[in-house]
Design an enzyme around this catalytic site. Structure first.
Site, short mmCIF file in Angstrom:
data_model
loop_
_atom_site.label_atom_id
_atom_site.label_comp_id
_atom_site.label_asym_id
_atom_site.label_seq_id
_atom_site.Cartn_x
_atom_site.Cartn_y
_atom_site.Cartn_z
N HIS A 53 0.82 -1.22 0.00
CA HIS A 53 0.00 0.00 0.00
C HIS A 53 0.85 1.27 0.00
CE1 HIS A 53 -3.69 2.07 -0.44
NE2 HIS A 53 -3.18 2.98 0.35
N TYR A 94 1.62 5.12 -2.62
CA TYR A 94 1.95 6.53 -2.33
C TYR A 94 3.35 6.88 -2.84
CZ TYR A 94 -2.40 6.20 -0.01
OH TYR A 94 -3.73 5.98 0.20
N HIS A 134 -10.45 0.75 -10.31
CA HIS A 134 -9.96 1.73 -9.32
C HIS A 134 -8.50 2.09 -9.61
CE1 HIS A 134 -8.50 3.44 -5.58
NE2 HIS A 134 -7.73 2.39 -5.36
N PHE A 135 -7.68 1.06 -9.84
CA PHE A 135 -6.26 1.45 -9.92
C PHE A 135 -5.88 2.07 -11.25
CE2 PHE A 135 -5.29 -3.31 -10.24
CZ PHE A 135 -4.77 -3.30 -11.51
N HIS A 136 -6.71 1.84 -12.29
CA HIS A 136 -6.40 2.59 -13.51
C HIS A 136 -6.78 4.07 -13.34
CE1 HIS A 136 -5.63 -1.33 -15.33
NE2 HIS A 136 -4.89 -0.65 -16.20
N ARG A 141 -11.35 -10.28 -11.58
CA ARG A 141 -10.09 -9.73 -12.08
C ARG A 141 -9.09 -10.87 -12.26
NH1 ARG A 141 -6.56 -6.97 -7.17
NH2 ARG A 141 -5.19 -6.61 -8.92
N ARG A 142 -8.01 -10.61 -12.97
CA ARG A 142 -6.91 -11.53 -13.26
C ARG A 142 -7.33 -13.00 -13.31
NH1 ARG A 142 -3.00 -9.49 -8.27
NH2 ARG A 142 -4.51 -9.97 -6.72
#
Ligand code: HAS
Length: 564
Positions: A224, A228, A378-380, A441-442
């Site tokens: 995580h 950042y 979300h992560f894209h 996913r995946r």
């Protein structure tokens, strides 16, 4: 107050930084191509990616590792190598800087080769029981160690500057870059333990089994804060460059400093929010990590208001009137300010990426979205949105400065983030809503979700798969436009004037003079961060060790039987 000026970097630093920008850009292109192939494969348009053969997981590993780990780490180091000497008016130790660059290059190329020959089909999270060849783990270790070496190189420059400038505020860009690498260093200690004491001995066959839960927990201790580590160099550019490029000033320098210090405090004790659905960890500790997760969203909310106020100041200076009139005065389509769209579009995307993050962090809602296509949605909208766009804009700006070249195909450079953003919204909408409808996913479906012969065929998903293919293709076009400008600039003739040998960054001045004396020292924040980490992780690790027994043999995603 930081004034704008020009700084003469040594030839060796300029060459090194150019290498640190160009090589990952080539790798990024290969990674982006891998992403594009993913979408075509999912839609059943192609049966296999010609570059990696029919192996879906190999393609996904290649895409994730190159884009999310290699490209980002190289850019963060290049930005630090650029902004820290520039802001402190000091020179890098060239030998150390090159050593770090070479370590990172060798590590990345090694990891990439091992993935390509099919010996590391473990995705970017490299969770056991999926096992990679030892050289994959060694490659990643070299990349991380190289980045550590790069950041140690900045410390003596900073200490010397502090001695010579007693009582002065450290430039905000330097605070931001040090924050990025403090978080990176603490976080990567956990993945170093995971690799050196668990994955490597297991992969070398020195031990038979591995404690999967412990490895996952160590990974998320790192994983995580890793997000950042990606986000903060973008924040450095938002705070330092964007107000100036927009024609204004930074609304609050103190807010910027507070934001960076809050990231030191709250970036790490949150990793268990990726493991809400995992066994072996008590729910009270998941709740604690959930609370810290909401705390780590606060610096981003402060950023939203500070940057909006800075943009409003710029818009009003440019003649904007009324409550929202300033918004239309910003330089969205000014070719000379081609960098602006990379920053503003990233911020607009991050409104949606951030809201999605807060949804993920809420335990009950996480039960709905975990392991579905919502998560890549979300992560894209985060790493492939604000982070990627800021890094692309930053890379083009830095390469122009370090190679002493004018930016070529400026129009393309300016339009490319718009094209990319349109594609990204379409693709992410498809992934997110598809995820809410249960699309995993995946997961290799054998053929495709859209193929009636596949065991996972779902007519409900087809529309959302189509959206992700359309969006992914538009994103690919946006990236190609960018690469034309980037490599057009790299291969253009150098502007060989004496003036041009100097490097300049658009550093914003603060609007108010805020002493912020309580935010000048990293030490108290690092100490509190360590206390929070111990309080939040000691019980989690204890639970994992208490509640797991035995371990797992190694597996490949393509085979139901263990590898040995
Ligand atoms: Fe996340 C999963 C929670 C932020 C990346 N995240 C992931 C994964 C990745 C990732 C890669 O709690 C998947 C990992 C995997 O492979 O399994 N995430 C959060 C939260 C935040 C957050 C609470 N994530 C990020 C960032 C990432 C990133 C940033 C990359 C860079 N995330 C989660 C959770 C999961 C997760 C769970 C696990 C899901 C699961 O179950 O698997 C927060 O930090 C977000 C705070 C952000 C905001 C937005 C602020 C808005 C701003 C824009 C302002 C706009 C302006 C423009 C000024 C509150 C700053 C104005 C416009 C004008 C025109 C004037």
């Amino acid at each position: 107050m930081m004034e704008n000026y020009s700084f003469r970097f040594s030839k060796s630093s300029k060459n090194l930084n150019s290498v640190l920008l160009i090589i990952p850009m080539v790798l990024l292109f290969i990674g982006v191509y891998g992403g594009f192939m993913q979408t075509l494969f999912r839609a059943g348009i192609i049966q296999s990616d010609p570059f990696v053969g029919g192996d879906y997981y190999k393609g996904l590993t290649f895409h994730g590792v190159l884009n999310a780990i290699v490209f980002t780490t190289f850019f963060a180091v290049a930005l630090g190598n650029a902004l820290i000497p520039y802001s402190l008016k000091k020179h890098l130790n060239s030998k150390i800087a090159w050593t770090s660059g070479i370590l990172m290059l060798v590590g990345s190329v090694l990891a990439a080769i091992v993935i390509l020959i099919g010996e590391a089909t473990v995705l970017y999270t490299f969770y056991p029981p999926l096992k990679a060849h030892p050289l994959f783990y060694i490659g990643l270790t070299l990349l991380v160690v190289g980045s550590w070496v790069a950041s140690y190189n900045w410390v003596p420059m900073y200490l010397e500057w502090r001695k010579e400038n007693k009582g002065e505020k450290t430039p905000l860009a330097v605070v931001g870059m040090f924050t990025t690498f403090i978080i990176w260093f603490i976080a990567s200690l956990a993945v170093a333990v995971e690799i050196l004491f668990m994955l490597l001995p297991w992969s070398l066959g020195l031990v038979d089994e591995i404690n999967v839960m412990l490895a996952r927990t160590l990974f998320w201790f790192f994983g995580h804060p890793l997000v950042y580590f990606w986000l903060l160099p973008a924040y450095v550019m938002y705070y330092s460059f964007m107000p100036k490029i927009a024609g204004g000033k930074l609304y609050s320098d103190m807010a910027g400093r507070l934001v960076f210090m809050m990231f030191i405090l709250f970036s790490i004790p949150v990793g268990t929010h990726h493991q809400y659905m995992d066994p072996a960890i008590g729910s009270q500790w998941k709740l604690l990590h959930g609370i810290f997760t909401f705390a780590v969203a606060l610096p981003s909310l402060i950023t939203a208001f500070t940057l909006a106020a800075s943009l409003e100041h710029a818009g009003r200076k440019r003649g904007g009137k009324g409550l929202f009139g300033w918004m239309w005065k910003l330089p969205y389509f000014d070719k000379e300010k081609w960098f602006f769209p990379y920053l503003i579009l990233g911020l607009i995307i991050f409104i949606f990426g951030g809201i999605g993050g807060i949804i993920n962090a809420s335990y009950q809602m996480n039960t709905v979205i975990h392991n579905t296509a919502w998560v890549p949605g979300h992560f894209h909208l985060t790493v492939a949105g604000p982070v990627l766009l800021a890094f692309l804009g930053g890379s083009l700006y830095l390469i122009g400065q370090f190679m002493n070249k004018g930016i070529k195909f400026k129009g393309w450079a300016m339009i490319s983030p718009y094209v990319y953003t349109i594609g990204l919204f379409i693709m992410s909408y498809g992934l997110k809503i598809g995820g809410l409808k249960g699309m995993p996913r995946r997961t290799n479906t054998g053929a495709s979700y859209a193929n009636p012969d596949s065991i996972l065929y779902q007519p409900d998903w087809i529309f959302y798969i189509d959206l992700s293919v359309i969006g992914g293709s538009i994103m690919f076009v946006g990236i190609i436009m960018y690469l034309v400008s980037f490599f057009g600039t790299v291969f253009a003739k150098s502007e060989s004037s004496e003036e041009g040998a100097l490097v300049t960054f658009p550093i914003s001045e603060p609007l108010h003079d805020e002493p912020s004396t309580w935010l000048r020292n990293f030490k108290p924040f690092i100490i509190i961060a360590i206390i929070l980490i111990v309080l939040s992780y000691a019980p989690v690790i204890y639970d994992v060790i208490q509640n797991t027994y035995g371990g797992s043999l190694p597996y490949s995603p393509n085979s139901p039987v263990p590898l040995r």
